[in-house]
Design a protein around this motif. Structure first.
Motif, short mmCIF file in Angstrom:
data_model
loop_
_atom_site.label_atom_id
_atom_site.label_comp_id
_atom_site.label_asym_id
_atom_site.label_seq_id
_atom_site.Cartn_x
_atom_site.Cartn_y
_atom_site.Cartn_z
N PHE A 7 0.83 -1.20 0.00
CA PHE A 7 0.00 0.00 0.00
C PHE A 7 0.87 1.26 0.00
O PHE A 7 0.61 2.21 -0.75
CB PHE A 7 -0.91 0.03 1.23
CG PHE A 7 -2.06 -0.95 1.20
CD1 PHE A 7 -2.69 -1.28 0.01
CD2 PHE A 7 -2.51 -1.53 2.37
CE1 PHE A 7 -3.75 -2.18 -0.01
CE2 PHE A 7 -3.58 -2.42 2.36
CZ PHE A 7 -4.19 -2.75 1.17
N GLU B 201 -14.12 -2.11 -4.00
CA GLU B 201 -13.51 -2.56 -2.75
C GLU B 201 -14.50 -3.01 -1.69
O GLU B 201 -14.22 -3.95 -0.92
CB GLU B 201 -12.62 -1.43 -2.18
CG GLU B 201 -11.30 -1.25 -2.91
CD GLU B 201 -11.45 -0.53 -4.24
OE1 GLU B 201 -10.48 -0.51 -5.01
OE2 GLU B 201 -12.54 0.02 -4.51
N LEU C 260 -12.97 -4.02 1.80
CA LEU C 260 -12.00 -2.93 1.81
C LEU C 260 -12.75 -1.64 1.48
O LEU C 260 -13.97 -1.64 1.29
CB LEU C 260 -10.88 -3.21 0.79
CG LEU C 260 -9.56 -2.43 0.89
CD1 LEU C 260 -8.93 -2.62 2.28
CD2 LEU C 260 -8.60 -2.88 -0.20
N ASP D 220 -9.56 3.01 -2.47
CA ASP D 220 -8.25 3.56 -2.14
C ASP D 220 -7.58 4.04 -3.43
O ASP D 220 -8.24 4.41 -4.38
CB ASP D 220 -7.41 2.54 -1.37
CG ASP D 220 -7.07 1.29 -2.18
OD1 ASP D 220 -7.78 0.99 -3.16
OD2 ASP D 220 -6.08 0.61 -1.84
N GLU E 289 -6.37 7.35 3.12
CA GLU E 289 -6.61 6.00 2.62
C GLU E 289 -5.60 5.00 3.19
O GLU E 289 -5.95 3.84 3.44
CB GLU E 289 -6.55 5.98 1.09
CG GLU E 289 -7.72 6.69 0.44
CD GLU E 289 -7.61 6.76 -1.07
OE1 GLU E 289 -8.61 7.11 -1.72
OE2 GLU E 289 -6.52 6.46 -1.59
N SER F 23 -6.77 1.64 4.93
CA SER F 23 -6.39 0.32 4.40
C SER F 23 -5.62 -0.49 5.42
O SER F 23 -5.82 -1.72 5.54
CB SER F 23 -5.58 0.49 3.11
OG SER F 23 -6.36 1.09 2.10
#
Length: 350
Positions: free
Chosen positions: A90, A141, A146, A149, A292, A296
């Motif tokens: 990420f 997501e 999730l 993002d 984000e 995440s």
């Protein structure tokens, strides 16, 4: 200059000094690995200082799409093993998204076919964004537990009216007309003209003008005719009220949207609504990416991400067992946890 790896090809092409990046995992819909992220970053960093490179174009190998997002099978296994590798993924992915958005040379992204999740991060922040009649664009997501993002929450937050809220909570897809309407793309080029366009870009000193010369009017935006009920229903302050408005609107498409929202992770849809509302107030992509990253990473500590990937990708039973199971079970404290500062582990782009 040229380099070739199994997962990404980078090459300097043509008299016009075109740096070409080709995502090269067609059997996996060019889904992203950490190695692909670092390879792309290295090429872009090198080309900044290379006067031969006048522009960059991003494409995907194969006929099915640019990129379906991150490699979810690999993520599933890595998160089960602790998640440190996914946090690093990420971090590097979001930094690459920010670089593409600020890239000092024209960056052209061809969003032909399926372009979702991480594929949006590589393409939808670029200077010149192209869709074709084959394009399917989405931030899906919430379907896997999730939250949108790769800067997608910024794009959704700034879509007209409440279209972005609708797309984020339902994980619905956009065709080319809707992608243009919602600010995910700039130009429509028929797929049959793409080879001609790429050849022209390799010879061109003005990529934007070259794309303009190949662009045609896009198909109609289906969402444009649904703005009334979308804007009215999704303007509510809570997901529960949004669902109630959708179910009571009397519009068949609204009822179908409510069912989509209720089928997604209750935690993810509540965090998504909060993220989009907050993203509207954040002034830069970098600030949104910082937010984000917190979200995440917090998702890695919960159960829904692993369960969502299992249900959609691993076992494919499409029957995730979310935890908490219902919207009413997700508390304000549960949502707030996703936005809490991460001591010693912030992205720090803004």
């Amino acid at each position: 200059m040229g380099a070739e790896l199994a997962e990404v090809r980078t090459v300097l092409d043509g008299d016009g000094g075109l740096g070409r990046i080709v995502l090269n995992r067609p059997r996996a819909l060019n889904s992203l690995t950490h190695g692909m992220i670092t390879t792309i970053r290295a090429a872009l960093d090198e080309w900044i200082a290379d006067d031969r490179v006048r522009a960059v174009v991003l494409t995907g190998a194969g006929e099915r799409g640019l990129c379906a997002g991150a490699d979810l099978r690999a993520m599933h296994d890595e998160v089960r093993a602790g998640g440190a590798g996914t946090r690093a993924f990420f971090r590097d992915e979001y930094r690459l998204n920010a670089l593409i958005a600020r890239y000092p040379k024209p960056f052209v992204a061809l969003m032909d076919g399926i372009t979702m999740g991480g594929g949006i991060g590589l393409s939808a922040h670029s200077a010149v964004r192209i869709v074709t009649e084959r394009s399917t664009i989405a931030m899906p997501e919430t379907r896997i537990g999730l939250v949108p993002d790769v800067g997608g929450s910024r794009l959704l937050a700034h879509a007209p009216g409440e279209l972005g809220t609708h797309l984020g909570l339902t994980s619905a897809s956009m065709g080319p007309g809707d992608a243009l309407l919602c600010g995910f793309a700039d130009h429509f080029v028929p797929s049959e003209r793409v080879p001609e366009l790429l050849d022209a870009l390799a010879r061109s000193s003005d990529p934007a003008a070259t794309v303009d010369a190949h662009a045609e009017p896009a198909p109609p935006a289906e969402l444009d005719g649904q703005r009334d009920w979308i804007d009215a229903c999704y303007a509510a302050d809570t997901v529960e009220e949004i669902v109630e408005r959708l179910l009571n609107s009397g519009v068949p498409e609204a009822k179908e949207s409510a069912e989509l929202v209720l089928g997604n992770s209750p935690t993810a849809v509540k965090v998504t609504l909060a993220a989009l509302r907050r993203a509207r107030a954040l002034t830069t992509l970098e600030a949104v990416l910082d937010q984000e990253y917190r979200i995440s990473c917090a998702a890695l500590d919960g159960r829904d991400l692993i369960e969502g990937i299992r249900a959609q990708v691993i076992d494919k039973d499409r029957s995730p067992q979310w935890s908490p199971r219902t919207l009413s079970d997700v508390t304000e404290a549960d949502v707030a946890r996703f936005f809490a500062p991460r001591e010693g582990d912030e992205l720090g782009l803004a």
